[in-house]
Design an enzyme around this catalytic site. Structure first.
Site, short mmCIF file in Angstrom:
data_model
loop_
_atom_site.label_atom_id
_atom_site.label_comp_id
_atom_site.label_asym_id
_atom_site.label_seq_id
_atom_site.Cartn_x
_atom_site.Cartn_y
_atom_site.Cartn_z
N ARG A 1 0.19 2.64 -1.43
CA ARG A 1 0.25 3.23 -2.78
C ARG A 1 -0.59 4.50 -2.79
NH1 ARG A 1 2.73 -0.79 -5.37
NH2 ARG A 1 2.39 -2.85 -4.49
N CYS B 1 5.23 -2.82 -7.67
CA CYS B 1 5.85 -1.49 -7.74
C CYS B 1 6.62 -1.31 -9.05
CB CYS B 1 6.78 -1.26 -6.55
SG CYS B 1 5.95 -1.38 -4.97
#
Lengths: 216, 66
Positions: A130, A53
């Site tokens: 995601r 991330c």
């Protein structure tokens, strides 16, 4: 009762209005309607202070100036608190020298995650996958991309999708596989026999009546 | 920044113009204008905002005119 019990898990649909929301972010209270008039890339990540991330946030920050030129705003989201987001964003700046210019939604009650179908229980029941949602200036959902927890996104592809959508809107054309700005575009196929005959004489780069390209 | 936005609203500046003047994205200006309205310092008038009495007072206090 938590948000997942109140809001039926759903997937938004392309071509329909993106689900409205009002949320707390690192840049204050925001509503989806605040972005009206701009394109919006709403994207979720699994959790703050995680390595993949972090690379993605840096990558999104790096394309932010290019997106700005295209009238596109960015907005991140995860099931973390505003405090966690602020600490992580500061940490990224301190460790990597990258300032995160976009707001990050603190979706602790999973309201937006549930509305947009960002949670994939097969992967994780407590984290968002995601996901990328491209919303146009009229609030219509125009593209969705989903990546698993283990695979960081390709932000150049997201930029390419924006270019393709804006080219489609501006010129009424479609874009072929792996298209990039400057390359030839697809002229929508004719839908009648007469149209097919006309197409053969229309002066496009035509392989057959249904397959025509042109330069812009 | 909130005071600057308040001052621009006092001059009936459109939110898009406020965004240009402050360098803030339009979404942040919309959010700030709404929060000023929630604090009863502005009121929404269709697509624009106007100062309330309380808003005028707060602005005047900041400029030393009270």
């Amino acid at each position: 009762m938590d948000a997942t019990e109140q809001i039926k898990p759903s997937f938004p649909r392309l071509g329909q209005p993106a689900p409205a929301f009002e949320v707390q972010t690192t840049q204050g209270n925001l509503r989806l309607e605040d972005f009206k008039g701009s394109w919006l890339i709403l994207f979720s990540h699994p959790a703050d202070f995680t390595p993949v991330c972090t690379t993605e946030f840096i990558a999104f920050a790096e394309i932010a100036p290019e997106l700005k030129k295209r009238n596109v705003e960015l907005c991140g989201l995860s099931i973390d608190s505003t405090y966690s987001h602020i600490a992580w964003v500061w940490n990224i700046e301190r460790n990597f020298g990258i300032k995160i210019p976009f707001p990050v939604i603190a979706d602790l009650n999973k309201e937006v995650a549930t509305l947009y179908g960002m949670i994939m229980p097969g992967e994780s029941k407590t984290e968002t996958s995601r996901c990328v949602f491209v919303i146009d200036p009229n609030g219509i959902l125009r593209a969705m991309i989903y990546y698993p927890l283990t695979t960081g996104r390709n932000t150049q592809e997201i930029l390419r999708v924006i270019d393709a959508l804006q080219t489609t809107d501006k010129h009424g054309v479609a874009t072929p596989a792996n298209w990039k700005p400057g390359e030839k575009v697809i002229v929508p196929p004719p839908t009648t026999s007469d149209g097919a005959e006309e197409r053969m004489k229309a002066g496009f780069e035509t392989k057959d009546w249904y397959f025509s390209k042109k330069a812009l | 920044m909130a005071r600057k936005i308040l001052a621009l609203i006092a001059h009936s500046t459109p939110l898009s113009e406020i965004a240009r003047e402050t360098g803030l994205p339009l979404y942040r200006v919309r959010s700030a204008a709404r929060e000023l309205a929630d604090a009863n310092l502005t009121e929404r008038k269709e697509d624009t905002y106007a100062l309330t009495e309380a808003g005028r007072l707060v602005l005047a206090q900041g400029s030393g005119k009270v």
